[in-house]
Write a protein that holds these residues in place. Structure first.
Motif, PDB file in Angstrom:
ATOM      1  N   GLU A   2       0.855  -1.265  -0.144  1.00 46.15           N
ATOM      2  CA  GLU A   2       0.191   0.024  -0.075  1.00 46.15           C
ATOM      3  C   GLU A   2       0.977   1.356  -0.017  1.00 46.15           C
ATOM      4  OE1 GLU A   2      -3.451   2.072   2.742  1.00 46.15           O
ATOM      5  OE2 GLU A   2      -2.725   0.075   3.169  1.00 46.15           O
ATOM      6  N   VAL A   3       0.548   2.241  -0.834  1.00 44.12           N
ATOM      7  CA  VAL A   3       1.104   3.493  -0.706  1.00 44.12           C
ATOM      8  C   VAL A   3       0.564   4.404   0.243  1.00 44.12           C
ATOM      9  CG1 VAL A   3       1.775   5.587  -2.238  1.00 44.12           C
ATOM     10  CG2 VAL A   3       1.795   3.271  -3.093  1.00 44.12           C
ATOM     11  N   ILE A   4       1.296   5.090   1.159  1.00 47.71           N
ATOM     12  CA  ILE A   4       0.599   6.086   2.167  1.00 47.71           C
ATOM     13  C   ILE A   4       1.604   7.385   1.941  1.00 47.71           C
ATOM     14  CG2 ILE A   4       0.749   6.558   4.433  1.00 47.71           C
ATOM     15  CD1 ILE A   4       0.579   3.424   5.085  1.00 47.71           C
ATOM     16  N   ALA A   5       0.475   8.527   1.573  1.00 51.04           N
ATOM     17  CA  ALA A   5       0.953   9.771   1.497  1.00 51.04           C
ATOM     18  C   ALA A   5       1.267  10.471   2.481  1.00 51.04           C
ATOM     19  CB  ALA A   5       0.024  10.587   0.702  1.00 51.04           C
ATOM     20  N   VAL A   6       2.675  11.200   2.642  1.00 51.06           N
ATOM     21  CA  VAL A   6       3.163  11.988   3.868  1.00 51.06           C
ATOM     22  C   VAL A   6       3.197  13.417   3.377  1.00 51.06           C
ATOM     23  CG1 VAL A   6       5.251  12.171   5.254  1.00 51.06           C
ATOM     24  CG2 VAL A   6       4.432   9.910   4.748  1.00 51.06           C
ATOM     25  N   LEU A   7       2.525  14.247   4.137  1.00 48.85           N
ATOM     26  CA  LEU A   7       2.655  15.662   3.682  1.00 48.85           C
ATOM     27  C   LEU A   7       3.999  16.267   4.544  1.00 48.85           C
ATOM     28  CD1 LEU A   7       0.827  17.266   1.908  1.00 48.85           C
ATOM     29  CD2 LEU A   7      -0.479  17.810   3.889  1.00 48.85           C
ATOM     30  N   CYS A   8       4.782  16.581   3.715  1.00 49.45           N
ATOM     31  CA  CYS A   8       6.150  17.068   4.421  1.00 49.45           C
ATOM     32  C   CYS A   8       6.245  18.570   4.606  1.00 49.45           C
ATOM     33  CB  CYS A   8       7.089  16.506   3.516  1.00 49.45           C
ATOM     34  SG  CYS A   8       7.176  14.698   3.321  1.00 49.45           S
ATOM     35  N   ASN A   9       6.971  18.832   5.649  1.00 50.31           N
ATOM     36  CA  ASN A   9       7.244  20.062   5.898  1.00 50.31           C
ATOM     37  C   ASN A   9       8.796  19.836   6.804  1.00 50.31           C
ATOM     38  OD1 ASN A   9       6.613  19.265   8.445  1.00 50.31           O
ATOM     39  ND2 ASN A   9       5.245  21.063   8.886  1.00 50.31           N
ATOM     40  N   THR A  10       9.227  21.083   7.352  1.00 56.09           N
ATOM     41  CA  THR A  10      10.603  20.765   8.064  1.00 56.09           C
ATOM     42  C   THR A  10      10.427  20.226   9.491  1.00 56.09           C
ATOM     43  OG1 THR A  10      10.462  22.926   8.673  1.00 56.09           O
ATOM     44  CG2 THR A  10      11.650  22.442   6.378  1.00 56.09           C
ATOM     45  N   SER A  11       9.323  19.559   9.791  1.00 54.41           N
ATOM     46  CA  SER A  11       9.145  19.256  11.240  1.00 54.41           C
ATOM     47  C   SER A  11       9.710  18.043  11.560  1.00 54.41           C
ATOM     48  CB  SER A  11       7.856  19.258  11.576  1.00 54.41           C
ATOM     49  OG  SER A  11       6.729  18.372  10.715  1.00 54.41           O
ATOM     50  N   ILE A  12       9.880  17.470  12.487  1.00 53.32           N
ATOM     51  CA  ILE A  12      10.334  16.287  13.029  1.00 53.32           C
ATOM     52  C   ILE A  12       9.127  15.135  12.794  1.00 53.32           C
ATOM     53  CG2 ILE A  12       9.291  16.251  15.287  1.00 53.32           C
ATOM     54  CD1 ILE A  12      11.955  14.801  16.133  1.00 53.32           C
ATOM     55  N   GLU A  13       7.813  15.634  12.685  1.00 54.59           N
ATOM     56  CA  GLU A  13       6.786  14.853  12.474  1.00 54.59           C
ATOM     57  C   GLU A  13       6.861  14.180  11.087  1.00 54.59           C
ATOM     58  OE1 GLU A  13       5.071  17.749  15.382  1.00 54.59           O
ATOM     59  OE2 GLU A  13       6.537  17.807  13.801  1.00 54.59           O
ATOM     60  N   THR A  14       7.462  14.678  10.208  1.00 58.14           N
ATOM     61  CA  THR A  14       7.540  14.325   8.541  1.00 58.14           C
ATOM     62  C   THR A  14       8.513  13.009   8.951  1.00 58.14           C
ATOM     63  OG1 THR A  14       7.428  16.571   7.798  1.00 58.14           O
ATOM     64  CG2 THR A  14       8.644  14.904   6.394  1.00 58.14           C
ATOM     65  N   ILE A  15       9.826  13.034   9.620  1.00 61.07           N
ATOM     66  CA  ILE A  15      10.722  12.146   9.785  1.00 61.07           C
ATOM     67  C   ILE A  15      10.143  11.035  10.431  1.00 61.07           C
ATOM     68  CG2 ILE A  15      12.657  11.343  10.561  1.00 61.07           C
ATOM     69  CD1 ILE A  15      13.259  13.147   8.120  1.00 61.07           C
ATOM     70  N   ILE A  16       9.174  11.087  11.419  1.00 59.35           N
ATOM     71  CA  ILE A  16       8.697  10.077  12.164  1.00 59.35           C
ATOM     72  C   ILE A  16       7.361   9.391  11.318  1.00 59.35           C
ATOM     73  CG2 ILE A  16       6.842   9.683  14.191  1.00 59.35           C
ATOM     74  CD1 ILE A  16       8.271  11.998  15.665  1.00 59.35           C
ATOM     75  N   SER A  17       6.860  10.345  10.428  1.00 56.33           N
ATOM     76  CA  SER A  17       5.653   9.710   9.768  1.00 56.33           C
ATOM     77  C   SER A  17       6.440   8.628   8.589  1.00 56.33           C
ATOM     78  CB  SER A  17       5.038  10.705   8.887  1.00 56.33           C
ATOM     79  OG  SER A  17       4.381  11.483   9.773  1.00 56.33           O
ATOM     80  N   ILE A  18       7.677   9.194   7.877  1.00 59.09           N
ATOM     81  CA  ILE A  18       8.157   8.475   6.871  1.00 59.09           C
ATOM     82  C   ILE A  18       8.802   6.929   7.563  1.00 59.09           C
ATOM     83  CG2 ILE A  18      10.316   8.309   5.762  1.00 59.09           C
ATOM     84  CD1 ILE A  18      10.058  11.177   4.822  1.00 59.09           C
ATOM     85  N   LEU A  19       9.324   7.155   8.583  1.00 60.73           N
ATOM     86  CA  LEU A  19       9.812   5.899   9.368  1.00 60.73           C
ATOM     87  C   LEU A  19       8.783   5.109   9.582  1.00 60.73           C
ATOM     88  CD1 LEU A  19      12.640   7.467  11.853  1.00 60.73           C
ATOM     89  CD2 LEU A  19      12.978   6.104   9.655  1.00 60.73           C
ATOM     90  N   ALA A  20       7.594   5.554  10.004  1.00 64.32           N
ATOM     91  CA  ALA A  20       6.478   4.698  10.495  1.00 64.32           C
ATOM     92  C   ALA A  20       5.751   4.102   9.458  1.00 64.32           C
ATOM     93  CB  ALA A  20       5.569   5.393  11.244  1.00 64.32           C
ATOM     94  N   VAL A  21       5.880   4.523   8.206  1.00 65.53           N
ATOM     95  CA  VAL A  21       5.278   4.147   6.927  1.00 65.53           C
ATOM     96  C   VAL A  21       6.162   2.702   6.482  1.00 65.53           C
ATOM     97  CG1 VAL A  21       4.844   4.382   4.526  1.00 65.53           C
ATOM     98  CG2 VAL A  21       4.229   6.082   6.163  1.00 65.53           C
ATOM     99  N   VAL A  22       7.460   3.209   6.670  1.00 63.75           N
ATOM    100  CA  VAL A  22       8.501   2.111   6.156  1.00 63.75           C
ATOM    101  C   VAL A  22       8.441   0.831   7.040  1.00 63.75           C
ATOM    102  CG1 VAL A  22      11.005   1.454   6.091  1.00 63.75           C
ATOM    103  CG2 VAL A  22      10.088   3.669   4.886  1.00 63.75           C
ATOM    104  N   LYS A  23       8.355   0.942   8.226  1.00 67.07           N
ATOM    105  CA  LYS A  23       8.317   0.081   9.509  1.00 67.07           C
ATOM    106  C   LYS A  23       7.127  -0.690   9.371  1.00 67.07           C
ATOM    107  CE  LYS A  23      10.065   0.189  13.433  1.00 67.07           C
ATOM    108  NZ  LYS A  23      10.473   0.282  14.759  1.00 67.07           N
TER     109      LYS A  23
END
Length: 336
Positions: A2-23
């Motif tokens: 499944e593809v999950i979209a991550v709406l990105c900015n310069t916040s730490i939430e962006t990195i957390i979101s990316i790591l969560a999707v990959v895991k």
């Protein structure tokens, strides 16, 4: 997957979101928070994503799609749950990046786990440790971001994600890099050619400088190569080939000659072919083709490898020349 979209900015939430999707074993699709509604709609529809996650500040979606919006400060208040992550294999895909072809049409490119790991771990000449700091340059939507993020995170290095205002001011950028001890960066060739002439001191404390995508200006390089301790790598590679396909370490250079883009990175290969798909001789110009280990590929950009059955080649649209030492020299785009 499944593809999950991550709406990105310069916040730490962006990195957390990316790591969560990959895991979770899914594929993350980075989308810039500043993109237009039209572009956002296109990415979500074309990718088939039914979930959008990210910071509460940016995830405000009234579309027919599930959303997860959170703040980093709230995570400490969450109950700890044992999450069983799926078995992720090397052939599985990690992320999806949209690029434009020669006609301007956007198409989604998926990068596999093995392609990403080979890119990050396989660069034998590059030394990076948990004492290094990597500066993210450009949007998360660009292929370069894939290298920047994972090159830092998988080596335990610090990843610095900053606003465009810093990146657009060469002198403010110098102060920021010195203050934060930035040691590693991947920069588009066009941007390097500009910054190195305006303020070469930006690069004075860099240990690993990767320049990617186009022909390096000898004038710009001459202003930077003099700094002690700097390792400069000229690289080339389309997103379709996991961002970097070739690499060349620049130790010294002749101001008259062009800087090569090097040889294929480990576990990959490139071919320089003539129009009839015959192999170009050393010193002869030809189109660069790169090997891609994927099953479903766009027929316009990929062809069957005429020399290795069962493999596909990506047509880069770039004109190169192979030197006798095996290094490739970028000559520009194929004029069609």
């Amino acid at each position: 997957q499944e593809v999950i979209a991550v709406l990105c900015n310069t916040s730490i939430e962006t990195i957390i979101s990316i790591l969560a999707v990959v895991k979770s074993g899914c594929i993350y699709l980075p989308i810039d928070e500043e993109c237009t509604e039209h572009i956002l709609d296109f990415f979500l529809k074309d990718s088939g994503s039914m979930l959008l996650i990210g910071s509460k500040k940016v995830v405000k979606c009234d579309r027919n799609i599930d959303t997860i919006a959170f703040e980093y400060s709230e995570l400490g208040n969450q109950e700890e749950n044992t999450i069983i992550t799926p078995d992720v294999e090397r052939k599985h895909e990690c992320c999806m990046i949209y690029t434009s072809d020669a006609t301007g049409v956007q198409r989604g490119i998926r990068i596999s786990n093995i392609g990403l790991i080979n890119l990050v771990i396989g660069l034998e000449e590059v030394v990076i440790t948990d004492r290094d700091a990597v500066l993210q340059i450009g949007s998360f939507c660009f292929g370069t971001s894939v290298f920047q993020e994972w090159f830092a995170l998988l080596h335990g290095a610090a990843l610095h994600i900053e606003s465009k205002s810093i990146l657009l001011d060469p002198f403010l950028m110098e102060k920021y890099m010195e203050k934060n001890n930035i040691t590693t960066m991947l920069i588009p060739t066009v941007l390097f050619n500009q910054l190195a002439v305006i303020n070469p001191n930006i690069f004075k404390n860099i240990h690993n400088l990767f320049i990617r995508g186009d022909i390096i200006s000898n004038k710009a390089l001459d202003k930077v190569i003099k700094f002690s301790g700097i390792n400069i790598f000229n690289t080339y590679g389309p997103t379709e080939n996991a961002v970097i396909s070739t690499i060349f370490k620049i130790d010294t250079f002749d101001k008259v000659q062009e800087i090569p883009i090097g040889k294929p990175i480990p576990n990959t290969f490139c071919l320089v072919l003539n129009d009839d798909l015959s192999i170009a001789s050393d010193g002869q110009k030809g189109e660069l083709y790169g090997y891609v280990n994927q099953d479903e590929l766009t027929k316009v950009s990929f062809i069957e490898n005429p020399y290795f059955l069962g493999q596909m080649l990506y047509k880069t649209g770039k004109l190169v020349m192979k030197r006798k030492d095996g290094n490739l020299v970028l000559k520009g785009k194929i004029d069609k």
